[in-house]
Motif scaffolding. Sequence first.
Motif, PDB file in Angstrom:
ATOM      1  N   VAL A  20       0.850  -1.199   0.000  1.00 30.69           N
ATOM      2  CA  VAL A  20       0.000   0.000   0.000  1.00 30.69           C
ATOM      3  C   VAL A  20       0.879   1.240   0.000  1.00 30.69           C
ATOM      4  O   VAL A  20       0.672   2.167  -0.795  1.00 30.69           O
ATOM      5  N   SER A  21       1.877   1.262   0.859  1.00 28.93           N
ATOM      6  CA  SER A  21       2.778   2.408   0.947  1.00 28.93           C
ATOM      7  C   SER A  21       3.482   2.661  -0.390  1.00 28.93           C
ATOM      8  O   SER A  21       3.539   3.800  -0.867  1.00 28.93           O
ATOM      9  N   ARG A  22       3.990   1.596  -0.998  1.00 28.30           N
ATOM     10  CA  ARG A  22       4.678   1.740  -2.296  1.00 28.30           C
ATOM     11  C   ARG A  22       3.715   2.233  -3.379  1.00 28.30           C
ATOM     12  O   ARG A  22       4.083   3.097  -4.181  1.00 28.30           O
ATOM     13  N   GLN A  23       2.500   1.685  -3.399  1.00 30.79           N
ATOM     14  CA  GLN A  23       1.524   2.086  -4.404  1.00 30.79           C
ATOM     15  C   GLN A  23       1.124   3.553  -4.232  1.00 30.79           C
ATOM     16  O   GLN A  23       1.001   4.283  -5.206  1.00 30.79           O
ATOM     17  N   VAL A  24       0.928   3.977  -2.998  1.00 26.71           N
ATOM     18  CA  VAL A  24       0.555   5.368  -2.744  1.00 26.71           C
ATOM     19  C   VAL A  24       1.689   6.303  -3.176  1.00 26.71           C
ATOM     20  O   VAL A  24       1.445   7.320  -3.835  1.00 26.71           O
ATOM     21  N   LEU A  25       2.922   5.946  -2.857  1.00 25.56           N
ATOM     22  CA  LEU A  25       4.057   6.780  -3.285  1.00 25.56           C
ATOM     23  C   LEU A  25       4.149   6.836  -4.806  1.00 25.56           C
ATOM     24  O   LEU A  25       4.404   7.891  -5.390  1.00 25.56           O
ATOM     25  N   ARG A  26       3.923   5.694  -5.468  1.00 24.49           N
ATOM     26  CA  ARG A  26       3.958   5.654  -6.933  1.00 24.49           C
ATOM     27  C   ARG A  26       2.837   6.520  -7.516  1.00 24.49           C
ATOM     28  O   ARG A  26       3.062   7.296  -8.455  1.00 24.49           O
ATOM     29  N   LEU A  27       1.646   6.421  -6.935  1.00 21.00           N
ATOM     30  CA  LEU A  27       0.518   7.227  -7.404  1.00 21.00           C
ATOM     31  C   LEU A  27       0.772   8.715  -7.186  1.00 21.00           C
ATOM     32  O   LEU A  27       0.430   9.542  -8.041  1.00 21.00           O
ATOM     33  N   MET A  28       1.379   9.052  -6.056  1.00 20.86           N
ATOM     34  CA  MET A  28       1.708  10.453  -5.787  1.00 20.86           C
ATOM     35  C   MET A  28       2.676  10.979  -6.842  1.00 20.86           C
ATOM     36  O   MET A  28       2.524  12.102  -7.332  1.00 20.86           O
ATOM     37  N   THR A  29       3.653  10.164  -7.205  1.00 20.08           N
ATOM     38  CA  THR A  29       4.609  10.558  -8.237  1.00 20.08           C
ATOM     39  C   THR A  29       3.920  10.718  -9.587  1.00 20.08           C
ATOM     40  O   THR A  29       4.134  11.710 -10.293  1.00 20.08           O
ATOM     41  N   LEU A  30       3.081   9.746  -9.949  1.00 21.68           N
ATOM     42  CA  LEU A  30       2.366   9.797 -11.228  1.00 21.68           C
ATOM     43  C   LEU A  30       1.505  11.048 -11.359  1.00 21.68           C
ATOM     44  O   LEU A  30       1.437  11.649 -12.430  1.00 21.68           O
ATOM     45  N   LEU A  31       0.852  11.426 -10.276  1.00 20.49           N
ATOM     46  CA  LEU A  31      -0.081  12.548 -10.319  1.00 20.49           C
ATOM     47  C   LEU A  31       0.534  13.859  -9.854  1.00 20.49           C
ATOM     48  O   LEU A  31      -0.124  14.901  -9.875  1.00 20.49           O
ATOM     49  N   GLY A  32       1.781  13.816  -9.406  1.00 16.89           N
ATOM     50  CA  GLY A  32       2.439  15.032  -8.943  1.00 16.89           C
ATOM     51  C   GLY A  32       1.862  15.564  -7.643  1.00 16.89           C
ATOM     52  O   GLY A  32       1.798  16.773  -7.434  1.00 16.89           O
ATOM     53  N   ALA A  33       1.463  14.651  -6.765  1.00 17.93           N
ATOM     54  CA  ALA A  33       0.848  15.045  -5.495  1.00 17.93           C
ATOM     55  C   ALA A  33       1.903  15.226  -4.407  1.00 17.93           C
ATOM     56  O   ALA A  33       2.902  14.510  -4.372  1.00 17.93           O
ATOM     57  N   ARG A  34       1.652  16.156  -3.502  1.00 18.45           N
ATOM     58  CA  ARG A  34       2.568  16.454  -2.398  1.00 18.45           C
ATOM     59  C   ARG A  34       2.326  15.569  -1.182  1.00 18.45           C
ATOM     60  O   ARG A  34       3.235  15.297  -0.422  1.00 18.45           O
ATOM     61  N   ASP A  35       1.064  15.185  -0.977  1.00 17.69           N
ATOM     62  CA  ASP A  35       0.697  14.393   0.196  1.00 17.69           C
ATOM     63  C   ASP A  35      -0.585  13.631  -0.133  1.00 17.69           C
ATOM     64  O   ASP A  35      -1.088  13.717  -1.258  1.00 17.69           O
ATOM     65  N   ARG A  36      -1.092  12.903   0.848  1.00 12.93           N
ATOM     66  CA  ARG A  36      -2.274  12.072   0.601  1.00 12.93           C
ATOM     67  C   ARG A  36      -3.503  12.901   0.229  1.00 12.93           C
ATOM     68  O   ARG A  36      -4.263  12.521  -0.663  1.00 12.93           O
ATOM     69  N   ALA A  37      -3.694  14.021   0.883  1.00 10.91           N
ATOM     70  CA  ALA A  37      -4.845  14.879   0.571  1.00 10.91           C
ATOM     71  C   ALA A  37      -4.738  15.408  -0.862  1.00 10.91           C
ATOM     72  O   ALA A  37      -5.735  15.436  -1.603  1.00 10.91           O
ATOM     73  N   ASP A  38      -3.554  15.814  -1.253  1.00  8.05           N
ATOM     74  CA  ASP A  38      -3.326  16.307  -2.608  1.00  8.05           C
ATOM     75  C   ASP A  38      -3.513  15.175  -3.621  1.00  8.05           C
ATOM     76  O   ASP A  38      -4.040  15.395  -4.711  1.00  8.05           O
ATOM     77  N   LEU A  39      -3.113  13.960  -3.259  1.00 12.98           N
ATOM     78  CA  LEU A  39      -3.303  12.799  -4.124  1.00 12.98           C
ATOM     79  C   LEU A  39      -4.789  12.593  -4.417  1.00 12.98           C
ATOM     80  O   LEU A  39      -5.191  12.416  -5.568  1.00 12.98           O
ATOM     81  N   VAL A  40      -5.603  12.644  -3.380  1.00 10.99           N
ATOM     82  CA  VAL A  40      -7.047  12.460  -3.554  1.00 10.99           C
ATOM     83  C   VAL A  40      -7.618  13.585  -4.415  1.00 10.99           C
ATOM     84  O   VAL A  40      -8.401  13.341  -5.342  1.00 10.99           O
ATOM     85  N   ALA A  41      -7.202  14.819  -4.146  1.00 10.32           N
ATOM     86  CA  ALA A  41      -7.704  15.958  -4.932  1.00 10.32           C
ATOM     87  C   ALA A  41      -7.334  15.813  -6.407  1.00 10.32           C
ATOM     88  O   ALA A  41      -8.175  16.006  -7.292  1.00 10.32           O
TER      89      ALA A  41
END
Length: 69
Positions: A40-61
């Motif tokens: 889960v941690s690796r996937q979230v970090l990968r998704l954050m990178t893909l979407l250019g998100a700064r944190d979890r809240a930004d990832l969801v946005a």
Amino acid sequence: MGDSSHPSLSRLDVDILHLVAQGLPFCEIGQLARVSQSLVSRQVLRLMTLLGARDRADLVAKAEENGLI
């Protein structure tokens, strides 16, 4: 997701995004998605990178803005 400007996400990616959007901790997301907390941690970090998100809240946005969830 058919739009080439959006990253192609797996079903697990989408499931994890939905659970992150609910504000759940990684350990609970792992239990619900039936994967390890480290995955889960690796996937979230990968998704954050893909979407250019700064944190979890930004990832969801950003996922919502892009119609991914």
